[in-house]
Each structure stands twice: as C-alpha cells, then as structure tokens.
Design a protein around this motif. Structure first.
Motif, short mmCIF file in Angstrom:
data_model
loop_
_atom_site.label_atom_id
_atom_site.label_comp_id
_atom_site.label_asym_id
_atom_site.label_seq_id
_atom_site.Cartn_x
_atom_site.Cartn_y
_atom_site.Cartn_z
N ASP A 161 0.82 -1.21 0.00
CA ASP A 161 0.00 0.00 0.00
C ASP A 161 0.86 1.26 0.00
O ASP A 161 0.82 2.07 0.92
CB ASP A 161 -0.92 -0.02 1.22
N GLY A 162 1.66 1.41 -1.05
CA GLY A 162 2.48 2.61 -1.18
C GLY A 162 3.53 2.75 -0.09
O GLY A 162 3.79 3.87 0.37
N SER A 163 4.13 1.65 0.31
CA SER A 163 5.13 1.69 1.38
C SER A 163 6.32 2.57 1.03
O SER A 163 6.72 2.66 -0.14
CB SER A 163 5.62 0.28 1.70
N GLY A 173 -4.71 3.27 1.90
CA GLY A 173 -5.40 2.81 3.09
C GLY A 173 -5.58 1.31 3.09
O GLY A 173 -5.63 0.66 2.04
N LYS A 174 -5.66 0.75 4.29
CA LYS A 174 -5.77 -0.71 4.43
C LYS A 174 -7.02 -1.24 3.76
O LYS A 174 -7.00 -2.30 3.12
CB LYS A 174 -5.76 -1.07 5.91
N GLY A 175 -8.14 -0.52 3.89
CA GLY A 175 -9.38 -0.96 3.28
C GLY A 175 -9.26 -1.09 1.78
O GLY A 175 -9.72 -2.07 1.18
N ARG A 176 -8.64 -0.11 1.16
CA ARG A 176 -8.46 -0.14 -0.30
C ARG A 176 -7.49 -1.25 -0.69
O ARG A 176 -7.69 -1.94 -1.71
CB ARG A 176 -7.95 1.21 -0.80
N ALA A 177 -6.43 -1.45 0.11
CA ALA A 177 -5.46 -2.49 -0.20
C ALA A 177 -6.12 -3.87 -0.15
O ALA A 177 -5.91 -4.70 -1.04
CB ALA A 177 -4.30 -2.43 0.79
N VAL A 178 -6.92 -4.12 0.87
CA VAL A 178 -7.63 -5.40 0.97
C VAL A 178 -8.59 -5.55 -0.21
O VAL A 178 -8.68 -6.61 -0.83
CB VAL A 178 -8.38 -5.51 2.30
#
Length: 319
Positions: free
Chosen positions: A108-110, A140-145
């Motif tokens: 996620d864009g680390s 965001g975590k939600g978008r990554a999932v």
C-alpha cells in the motif's frame, strides 16, 4: 429571548450547518476516492510483461486465496510469510495437489523496502503461488484489501494482517465455519445479486437460487480475550473503545463482538459482492463489510482465534 440567547441560537445553528457541510464534503471526497480507478498490474520478476489481473467474478482456479495488505512492513512481513507459506506447504503435503493456494501481498504505497521483500518471495515461490500487487500511493488498508480481493482466484478468500498477530493455522476454524454456513439454506444467492453488485448497488441478495455460488463469511474474534485486555489498557482507551463499540452496534448491529480482528474469510461469491460494494478506504472498513453483509444477506459466523501478540498493547499500524 434576549440578545445573548439569540446569539447562542445563531451560533448553534451555524455550528450545525458547518457540521453538515463538512459531513457532505467528507462523503463527496470518500465517493471520489473509492471510485478512482487504479491502473494496477501484478509484478513478475521473471518477465518484462506484467501479469494480467484476474477478476473475482471469474470461476475460481485455486482453493484458497490469502490477501495480506502491507504498509511499511519490511521488518514484520518476512516472519508472517515464512509461517504462512510453511503452513500452506504442510497442508499441500498432507492433502495432495488438489489443495491449491495463492498469497497476494498488496503493498500500500510503502516508503520502505516492503515491496522488495515481497518480490523476493515471488522469485522464491513462483508468481503463481505468491503475487505482489503494488498500489501507486498509500490508499489505506481498506483499499489495499479490496484491490487484493478483487483479483483473488480462490474459492475461499482470506485476508490477514501483515504483523502475523493471529495464528495462520486458525484459518481452518474459519474454513469449517464457512462450510457450516454453506450447508444452510440461507447461503445461496441468485444471479440478480451479481448484476446488482456489478452496478455498485448494495441491494439485498436474493436466496432464490444457488447457480451463482454460496454466500458465507467467517470472521476471527478476540472477544474472548477482552476482559484480560481491558485490565491492561489505559482507562481513556477503554472509554473510547466502548464508545466505538456503541457506534458499531448502531451501524452494523451487535451480532459480531469483535469487528476489528484482521482475520476474515469469505466464500468467493460473498467476496465478490462485498468488495465490489465497499467504499471505505481506511479505518472502519471492517465495520462497513459487516454492514454490507447485513444488507446483502450474507450469513456471518464469528470464530474465536488465538492471538500471538499482546492484544491489550499491540496492534497493526496500517490504517
């Protein structure tokens, strides 16, 4: 009413108008973020041609998909992947080649070397078993999932945190819960629900037929550890937690006691319906998923899982 009373009334009205405007602005921004398409590709270190991204709506070609969202997890990700892949290999050795799986790491864009660490596992295990999906910036975590689930190939789809807070073998408890739900008459869904989700409509799923697959969700829960955790937390944090729980009950109901555990599994069709309709990108996306389960009539079963870290003091930093 005196002048002071009128001024107070006007100030109150102005505050309400401001709050409403800010809320509308928030929802407008949220809608723009969730509808912004990302040009994503699966990275193949052995080819100059990127892999095409599969679709969650296509027939399953794996028995299990595991989605791991990761943001600045170069330190914790290796241990989690080592444990996960070793467990999956043990299952394959026991069950035979019929047990097929994939691990999808969503970077996620680390800002650290998370992507490089993940790519090392892709090289080692092969791009069919371990896949890297890199988001262009921190969404965001939600978008990554969500992005990981939308390209999953598994009949069952699990997402788990990169910190390895839950014992990976506990996914068998979730799988058993899915099968239990699948055996019930409430788990089937008609093709109309698929069309509704494809159009972005969070409509209730019909149970008229089973041709489109079964609906089931199993969520890991640490609620049985709550009393011990409460004793370790600061009183202010406990107060805020109870306030959050009240809000969750108001929005999504109280059927699930622990909504924030990063260990949730869905049948393929349930994942397709949920993640096509998901809008929240960051914090609270878990609550939205449970709300959507209610709206889409997806049966949810809460399952106790073991926590490998001190739940009272430690939690993932990815939001």
């Amino acid at each position: 009413m005196g002048i002071l009373g009128m001024m107070a009334a006007l100030a109150g009205a102005a505050a309400i108008v401001f709050a409403v405007m800010q809320l509308l602005k928030f929802f407008d921004q949220l809608d723009k973020e969730s509808s912004t398409a990302l040009m994503l590709q699966l990275e193949d270190p052995n080819s100059l041609t990127p892999l095409p991204c599969p679709s969650i709506w296509a027939p399953a070609t794996k028995q299990l998909s595991i989605v791991i969202p990761a943001y600045n997890e170069e330190d914790r990700l290796p241990a989690t992947l080592d444990e996960t892949l070793a467990y999956l290999q043990r299952r394959r050795n026991k069950q035979g080649p019929a047990f097929t799986y994939e691990v999808i790491i969503v970077d996620d864009g680390s800002k650290d070397s998370t992507a490089a660490v993940a790519l090392g596992y892709v090289k080692k295990e092969g791009v069919d078993a371990v896949r890297l999906l890199r988001l262009p910036y921190n969404c965001g975590k939600g978008r990554a999932v969500r992005e990981g689930m939308l390209i999953a190939r598994g009949q069952s789809c699990l997402f788990m945190d990169a910190d390895g807070a839950t014992r990976v073998s506990d996914m068998e408890l979730l799988e058993a819960a899915l099968q239990e739900v699948a055996s019930s008459k409430d788990s089937t869904v008609s093709k109309d629900s698929k069309a509704a989700a494809a159009n972005g409509t969070a409509a209730a799923a019909s149970t008229a037929g089973s041709s489109a697959g079964y609906l089931a969700a199993a969520v890991g829960s640490r609620a049985h550890l709550e009393q011990e955790a409460l004793a370790k937390r600061h009183p202010l944090r406990n107060f805020l937690m109870h306030g959050f729980h009240m809000l969750v009950v108001f929005v999504a109901g109280g059927a699930v006691k622990d909504t924030q555990c990063g260990f949730k599994m869905f049948s393929r069709h349930a994942a397709a319906l949920l993640y096509t309709n998901q809008r929240l990108q960051r914090w609270c996306f878990d609550v939205e998923l449970l709300y959507l389960c209610t709206r889409l009539r997806i049966p949810v079963k809460e399952v106790q899982v073991r926590c490998l870290v001190d739940w009272g003091c430690t939690e993932t930093q990815h939001v």
